[in-house]
Design an enzyme around this catalytic site. Structure first.
Site, short mmCIF file in Angstrom:
data_model
loop_
_atom_site.label_atom_id
_atom_site.label_comp_id
_atom_site.label_asym_id
_atom_site.label_seq_id
_atom_site.Cartn_x
_atom_site.Cartn_y
_atom_site.Cartn_z
N ASP A 186 0.74 -0.68 0.11
CA ASP A 186 0.04 -0.14 -0.06
C ASP A 186 1.09 0.89 0.07
OD1 ASP A 186 -1.94 1.92 0.40
OD2 ASP A 186 -3.10 0.86 1.77
N HIS A 196 0.77 7.88 3.32
CA HIS A 196 1.52 7.34 4.37
C HIS A 196 2.77 7.57 5.21
CE1 HIS A 196 -2.48 5.27 5.08
NE2 HIS A 196 -2.32 4.93 3.94
#
Length: 262
Positions: free
Chosen positions: A169, A174
């Site tokens: 991911d 992030h």
């Protein structure tokens, strides 16, 4: 939106090795002392590792035109384990859109992934896609009315999101401060699936279970967790299952949690 219900998202095979399974265990917080999770000798794979193998399926839905990827968020997750994942091998998966719920101002798309090893369901909350006359779907699981049986603490690490994104991911929010700000966050934040998997480790320990024996898991992502946050986890025993909620300070971050260990 009803046209999306039942639509196939195709099939895929993914191949992993012991290194990837060990990296996953470390990324979700397994300590170096948990040898059967981080050492290739007698390695046991955490069941939630399956969710990294199946991440391709929900990622297919946005580009296919179901919703605006810039505003959709991962609302909740379900995992049902059929049998343990091998420490190394190939997993064949098939994916489809399950239900599409009409929440009024938003739609909730369920992405279902099935394999010989697990079944997993992503619920994707898509603002602006509701109001099409469909069913609202089930309500969120409410917090138990009784006092929790146990209260646990979990400290996330500053590099946890950076490690977890190596499992597939790679969304920039992030890791990149500018991408996080563009998404409305003050700084890069944890992957929801990393947080959900991480809390199963102290829950298993507190209830004298092995985390690799997890057979069922449910959780709703209530608000973001940032690397370095300390989580307070409350648990309730419920007819063989463990119900849980997690918070940071007074802010709930995981709700409707349910775990079953074989």
């Amino acid at each position: 939106m009803n046209d999306w219900r039942g639509r196939s998202l195709g099939t895929r095979e993914t191949t992993h090795d012991e290194t990837r399974a060990i990296l996953y265990a470390l990324a979700v917080g397994a300590p170096a002392s948990a040898l059967d999770l981080v050492f290739e000798k007698n390695l046991r794979v955490l069941p939630t590792f399956a969710l990294t193998l199946a991440q391709w399926a929900p990622d297919e839905l946005g580009p296919a035109g179901a919703f605006d990827m810039s505003t959709a968020v991962h609302g909740s997750q379900r995992l049902r384990v059929r049998k343990p994942l091998p420490s190394a091998g190939t997993v064949e998966m098939r994916a489809r859109v399950g239900e599409v719920w009409d929440k009024g101002r938003a739609a909730v798309f369920e992405v279902v992934v099935e394999s010989d090893y697990f079944d997993a369901t992503w619920s994707i909350f898509a603002p602006g896609e509701g109001g099409f006359g469909g069913e609202r779907g089930p309500s969120s699981q409410r917090r138990p009315s009784t006092e929790p049986d146990r209260t646990l603490t979990l400290r996330t690490t500053g590099n946890q999101a950076a490690l977890y994104r190596l499992l597939g991911d790679r969304h920039h929010m992030h890791i990149d401060p500018e991408a996080a700000k563009a998404a409305g966050m003050p700084r890069p934040f944890m992957h929801g699936l990393c947080t959900l998997a991480a809390v199963t480790l102290p829950i298993a320990e507190a209830h004298e279970r092995h985390p690799a024996a997890l057979s069922e898991l449910d959780g709703r992502f209530a608000s973001p967790v940032f690397p370095g946050d300390e989580l307070t986890i409350e648990t309730w025993s419920d007819d063989g299952a463990i119900l849980f909620e997690a918070s940071v300070d007074d802010r709930t971050v995981l709700s409707g949690g349910r775990a079953v260990f074989a």
